[in-house]
Design a protein around this motif. Structure first.
Motif, mmCIF file in Angstrom:
data_model
loop_
_atom_site.group_PDB
_atom_site.id
_atom_site.type_symbol
_atom_site.label_atom_id
_atom_site.label_comp_id
_atom_site.label_asym_id
_atom_site.label_seq_id
_atom_site.Cartn_x
_atom_site.Cartn_y
_atom_site.Cartn_z
ATOM 1 N N PHE A 44 0.831 -1.206 0.000
ATOM 2 C CA PHE A 44 0.000 0.000 0.000
ATOM 3 C C PHE A 44 0.866 1.255 0.000
ATOM 4 N N GLU A 45 1.922 1.247 0.810
ATOM 5 C CA GLU A 45 2.814 2.407 0.862
ATOM 6 C C GLU A 45 3.525 2.617 -0.470
ATOM 7 N N GLY A 46 3.956 1.541 -1.099
ATOM 8 C CA GLY A 46 4.613 1.658 -2.398
ATOM 9 C C GLY A 46 3.703 2.232 -3.463
ATOM 10 N N VAL A 47 2.446 1.780 -3.461
ATOM 11 C CA VAL A 47 1.484 2.299 -4.430
ATOM 12 C C VAL A 47 1.217 3.779 -4.169
ATOM 13 N N LEU A 48 1.027 4.126 -2.913
ATOM 14 C CA LEU A 48 0.731 5.516 -2.566
ATOM 15 C C LEU A 48 1.892 6.444 -2.910
ATOM 16 N N LEU A 49 3.095 6.073 -2.494
ATOM 17 C CA LEU A 49 4.253 6.930 -2.751
ATOM 18 C C LEU A 49 4.603 6.966 -4.234
ATOM 19 N N GLY A 50 4.381 5.865 -4.931
ATOM 20 C CA GLY A 50 4.667 5.828 -6.360
ATOM 21 C C GLY A 50 3.783 6.758 -7.163
ATOM 22 N N ARG A 51 2.602 7.055 -6.655
ATOM 23 C CA ARG A 51 1.697 7.984 -7.357
ATOM 24 C C ARG A 51 2.210 9.423 -7.287
ATOM 25 N N TYR A 52 2.998 9.739 -6.252
ATOM 26 C CA TYR A 52 3.508 11.104 -6.114
ATOM 27 C C TYR A 52 4.713 11.342 -7.010
ATOM 28 N N SER A 53 5.779 10.589 -6.748
ATOM 29 C CA SER A 53 6.975 10.743 -7.580
ATOM 30 C C SER A 53 7.939 9.610 -7.273
ATOM 31 N N SER A 54 8.917 9.486 -8.132
ATOM 32 C CA SER A 54 9.927 8.454 -7.902
ATOM 33 C C SER A 54 10.798 8.807 -6.701
ATOM 34 N N ALA A 55 10.984 10.109 -6.445
ATOM 35 C CA ALA A 55 11.768 10.528 -5.287
ATOM 36 C C ALA A 55 11.052 10.154 -3.991
ATOM 37 N N ALA A 56 9.722 10.298 -3.964
ATOM 38 C CA ALA A 56 8.961 9.906 -2.776
ATOM 39 C C ALA A 56 9.060 8.405 -2.549
#
Length: 131
Positions: A44-56
């Motif tokens: 879930f965290e990977g999906v969420l952060l991946g939607r913002y940016s690769s840096a996130a």
């Protein structure tokens, strides 16, 4: 009662063998549930952060590495003390077992405070270079 084939005589007394207990499913279930939820949380965290940016996503991954590193250190102290504590409790030496538990938790706390100080002082340098 345990059958004779499950009993082992040692210098420390009579010990059960390494045969799994009949209620081992109940003992293992919390660990299985914990690992399943950990996997779901990471996904879930990977999906969420991946939607913002690769840096996130990279920052989240680095944060998880730091957490896993700390958990490994803490579990080393706790699990390393579990067997001697169990032996002391089995021998009826509750005071010594409590002292060993306190020492184990104290060492884990000491390492956590040291890591906290290093993280606070070096955080800007490490994450400033990345982002």
């Amino acid at each position: 009662m345990l059958e004779d084939r499950f009993i082992q005589e040692t210098s420390e007394g009579t010990l059960p063998s390494s045969a799994p207990p009949s209620d081992s499913k109940r003992a293992i279930a919390p660990a299985v549930v914990d690992l399943l939820f950990m996997t779901l949380t990471l996904m879930f965290e990977g999906v969420l952060l991946g939607r913002y940016s690769s840096a996130a996503l990279a920052g989240g991954g680095m944060g998880l590495l730091v957490l896993f590193f700390l958990f490994t250190i803490f579990l080393t102290f706790v699990m390393g003390a579990a067997m001697p504590i169990s032996r002391l409790l089995g021998a009826g030496e509750k005071r010594k077992a409590e002292g060993l538990l306190g020492n184990s938790m104290g060492m884990a706390l000491t390492v956590a405070v040291i890591f906290l100080i290093v993280s606070i002082t070096m955080g800007r340098f490490i994450f400033g270079g990345i982002f």
